[in-house]
Design a protein around this motif. Structure first.
Motif, PDB file in Angstrom:
ATOM      1  N   LYS A 222      12.998 -15.673  -3.752  1.00 13.93           N
ATOM      2  CA  LYS A 222      12.832 -14.456  -4.543  1.00 13.93           C
ATOM      3  C   LYS A 222      11.391 -13.957  -4.430  1.00 13.93           C
ATOM      4  O   LYS A 222      11.143 -12.773  -4.256  1.00 13.93           O
ATOM      5  N   LYS A 223      10.453 -14.907  -4.509  1.00 14.88           N
ATOM      6  CA  LYS A 223       9.026 -14.527  -4.501  1.00 14.88           C
ATOM      7  C   LYS A 223       8.592 -13.995  -3.139  1.00 14.88           C
ATOM      8  O   LYS A 223       7.628 -13.240  -3.055  1.00 14.88           O
ATOM      9  N   GLU A 295      20.022 -12.175  -5.587  1.00  6.79           N
ATOM     10  CA  GLU A 295      20.957 -11.251  -4.941  1.00  6.79           C
ATOM     11  C   GLU A 295      20.202 -10.167  -4.173  1.00  6.79           C
ATOM     12  O   GLU A 295      20.547  -9.831  -3.041  1.00  6.79           O
ATOM     13  N   GLU A 296      19.134  -9.665  -4.789  1.00  7.55           N
ATOM     14  CA  GLU A 296      18.357  -8.631  -4.105  1.00  7.55           C
ATOM     15  C   GLU A 296      17.675  -9.193  -2.865  1.00  7.55           C
ATOM     16  O   GLU A 296      17.641  -8.560  -1.813  1.00  7.55           O
ATOM     17  N   LEU A 301      17.615  -9.522   2.909  1.00  8.61           N
ATOM     18  CA  LEU A 301      17.594 -10.391   4.091  1.00  8.61           C
ATOM     19  C   LEU A 301      18.708 -10.049   5.071  1.00  8.61           C
ATOM     20  O   LEU A 301      18.519 -10.088   6.277  1.00  8.61           O
ATOM     21  N   THR A 302      19.862  -9.741   4.534  1.00  9.43           N
ATOM     22  CA  THR A 302      21.031  -9.616   5.410  1.00  9.43           C
ATOM     23  C   THR A 302      21.328  -8.191   5.828  1.00  9.43           C
ATOM     24  O   THR A 302      21.946  -7.964   6.856  1.00  9.43           O
ATOM     25  N   GLU A 303      20.880  -7.198   5.044  1.00 11.98           N
ATOM     26  CA  GLU A 303      21.257  -5.828   5.402  1.00 11.98           C
ATOM     27  C   GLU A 303      20.481  -5.378   6.633  1.00 11.98           C
ATOM     28  O   GLU A 303      19.317  -5.707   6.814  1.00 11.98           O
ATOM     29  N   GLY A 304      21.205  -4.687   7.497  1.00 13.87           N
ATOM     30  CA  GLY A 304      20.573  -4.096   8.676  1.00 13.87           C
ATOM     31  C   GLY A 304      20.253  -5.090   9.766  1.00 13.87           C
ATOM     32  O   GLY A 304      19.663  -4.734  10.765  1.00 13.87           O
ATOM     33  N   ARG A 305      20.607  -6.360   9.566  1.00 14.85           N
ATOM     34  CA  ARG A 305      20.322  -7.340  10.621  1.00 14.85           C
ATOM     35  C   ARG A 305      21.511  -7.485  11.537  1.00 14.85           C
ATOM     36  O   ARG A 305      22.621  -7.369  11.103  1.00 14.85           O
TER      37      ARG A 305
END
Lengths: 305, 249
Positions: A222-223, A295-296, A301-305
């Motif tokens: 998260k950090k 979740e954010e 991390l996963t979007e657009g990869r």
């Protein structure tokens, strides 16, 4: 000491590369969360780690035993809940557990004692002699968990153990995972339920399109997304988005009756908002600074990869 | 190096599971007994045949059918019910699953055929020229055709009715080219050639030698052929299942 080790595991199905050069190390007593969207490669990885599938390249060891060179010895160290948590529908709840226990060399007295214990813990004592075919999904999943934990294995592999369960069954499953971990089992858990991972796991790896893209404790993950720090503010009046195009606010998003303002400098943004309210005669109903949720972090991390 | 004790235990536990779930069912036992019996009656009734001469062939057919009847369905059933992954994740190997399936089929075949042999001995006073050979025929024949059943379950099919169709397509013709309905000694040259291609021929010949003492081939040859065929069935089943697993579950 590393209990679960995977070195450069890869697996393709035809031209589709399901898992690409994945390396994992899970220490004793950890609850390791393997997070990823559907089709990311979680189940293929867990199947290679548990000896169900053979990798194209790479190797995996459980308690130091190579799962593909010595499958029987390595599997004796683990209990597994496969995807869908299926059990034999034509056997009773107790028969499923006792039959599984025999694989681990438990004698008949300890088998029976352990089955009694687990059935009671999982709230299934009264249904022990019923054929599993007539059970609900939640009850079947509990039997699947019972089969996995009956030998009190040093390592537990759980593939989406709470998928599609009601609140009661889900809570029971999570409590059981925690108890097994308290009793010394190292847990490897795949899930796409972020809250579950946040609640349970001591360390998390995120996999997407077959590759591990981040690893760390939930807090560290998260950090690591500083830019995702934000403040949430609600005004009594409606406010145009353009008003927030200042003071290091990288993005402003409406969230219900609030605005979420992403910023590198939350303190300065709070000051700016107070100034804005003062100058524009706006009334602030609420204001709060927030760190990003897991979740954010996962979505970024996963979007657009 | 594989632990032999763990391996043996896994084979026996897979056998136990198969017996409990797939074989201890009234319908399976009745089908195992009735189907070959009806086939034989269809051929036997109305013809002036000596039952003592034809009984060894009947026993061969019983053993062939009962040993190979349910095996083809086990893996497809498990894939459909999604228990195949659960099984693979237990302390088992592909070899122990294959052998467990074969042992279960063999046990079923041995029990059914023994019942028929006892019945035959009591009702028609069946002779027994070589008890040792009868036991070998029973054990080896059961293992061979249970291995055939497991081989038939190996292609990547999860629909049991498709498997059953393929299974019958292969098993039924074998009955007609194995010297069951026409004794081997009465066959012509090309028919002889054809029957020698079927492993069931050698089992029937072993039963003929054990019961009536009138085998066509030496018992050693029958045994060697059955052993080789069994090994080929097991090896093929393993290679096919291994290949299927490399493509996923």
């Amino acid at each position: 000491m590393e209990i679960i080790e995977a070195d450069h595991l890869s697996k393709s199905f035809g031209s589709f590369k399901a898992v690409d050069n994945v390396s994992i190390a899970v220490g004793e007593g950890e609850i390791f969360g393997f997070l990823g969207p559907n089709g990311a490669g979680k189940t293929t990885t867990i199947r290679m780690l548990t000896g169900v599938l053979t990798p194209d390249t790479g190797s995996a060891r459980i308690c130091g035993i190579d799962i593909h060179k010595n499958p029987l010895e390595a599997k004796m160290k683990m209990g597994i809940i496969p995807e869908n948590g299926t059990v034999y529908s034509d056997l009773t709840a107790e028969q499923n557990i006792l039959w599984t226990a025999k694989f681990y060399g438990m004698d008949s007295i300890s088998r029976k004692k352990r089955a009694d214990e687990i059935l009671s813990d999982l709230g299934l004592s009264e249904r022990r002699d019923d054929i599993v075919r007539n059970f609900s999904k939640g009850m079947r999943q509990r039997i699947s968990i019972a089969c996995a934990i009956v030998p009190s294995p040093p390592v537990l592999f759980l593939d989406e153990p709470t998928g599609g369960l009601d609140v009661f069954s889900r809570r029971l499953v999570i409590d059981t995972i925690r108890r097994m971990n308290d009793e010394g089992s190292t847990v490897f858990l795949t899930t796409h339920n972020i809250e579950e991972a946040n609640e349970l796991c001591t360390i998390i790896s995120v996999i997407n399109k077959g590759k591990i893209i981040a690893t760390g404790t939930p807090e560290k993950l998260k950090k690591s997304f500083d830019r995702a720090n934000y403040i949430e503010i609600a005004f009594e009046q409606s406010v145009p988005k353009e008003l927030f195009a200042r003071w290091g606010i990288s993005r402003a998003e409406p969230h219900g009756d609030k605005w979420r303002l992403y910023t590198d400098d939350p303190d300065q943004t709070v000051k700016y908002c107070a100034e804005l309210a003062d100058l524009g005669h706006l009334r602030i109903l609420s204001i709060a600074t927030s760190t990003p949720t897991l979740e954010e972090a996962f979505v970024q991390l996963t979007e657009g990869r | 190096m594989m632990d032999f004790r763990l391996f043996t235990r896994s084979v026996l536990l897979v056998t136990e599971k198969n017996m409990r779930i797939y074989y201890y069912k009234g319908a399976v036992v009745i089908f195992g007994l009735l189907f070959p019996f009806i086939m034989f009656l269809t051929f036997f009734i109305g013809r002036n045949l000596d039952i003592i001469i034809f009984f060894p062939a009947f026993l061969g057919m019983m053993l062939f059918f009962s040993s190979s009847s349910t095996g083809p369905l086990i893996t497809p059933w498990e894939k459909r019910e999604k228990t195949y992954e659960r099984l693979l994740s237990l302390p088992v190997t592909l070899e122990s699953i294959i052998l467990g399936d074969i042992f279960a089929g063999s046990l079923f075949g041995i029990v059914i055929t023994t019942i028929v042999w006892i019945g035959g001995s009591l009702l028609i006073h069946l002779p027994l020229k070589n008890p040792g050979l009868l036991v070998i025929a029973l054990l080896l024949g059961a293992f061979t055709f249970a291995a055939l059943g497991t081989l038939l379950s190996s292609p990547a099919m999860s629909n049991p009715s498709n498997v059953m169709m393929v299974s019958n397509l292969i098993r039924l013709p074998l009955i007609f080219i194995s010297g069951i309905f026409i004794p081997l000694s009465q066959l012509g040259d090309w028919e002889w050639m054809l029957t020698s291609l079927s492993p069931l021929t050698y089992l029937v010949d072993l039963f003929n030698g054990a019961i009536n003492g009138n085998a066509v081939y030496p018992a050693g040859l029958d045994i060697i052929v059955l052993v080789i065929v069994t090994l080929l069935f097991i090896l093929s089943a393993k290679l096919i299942q291994q290949y299927n697993l490399s493509k996923g579950i």
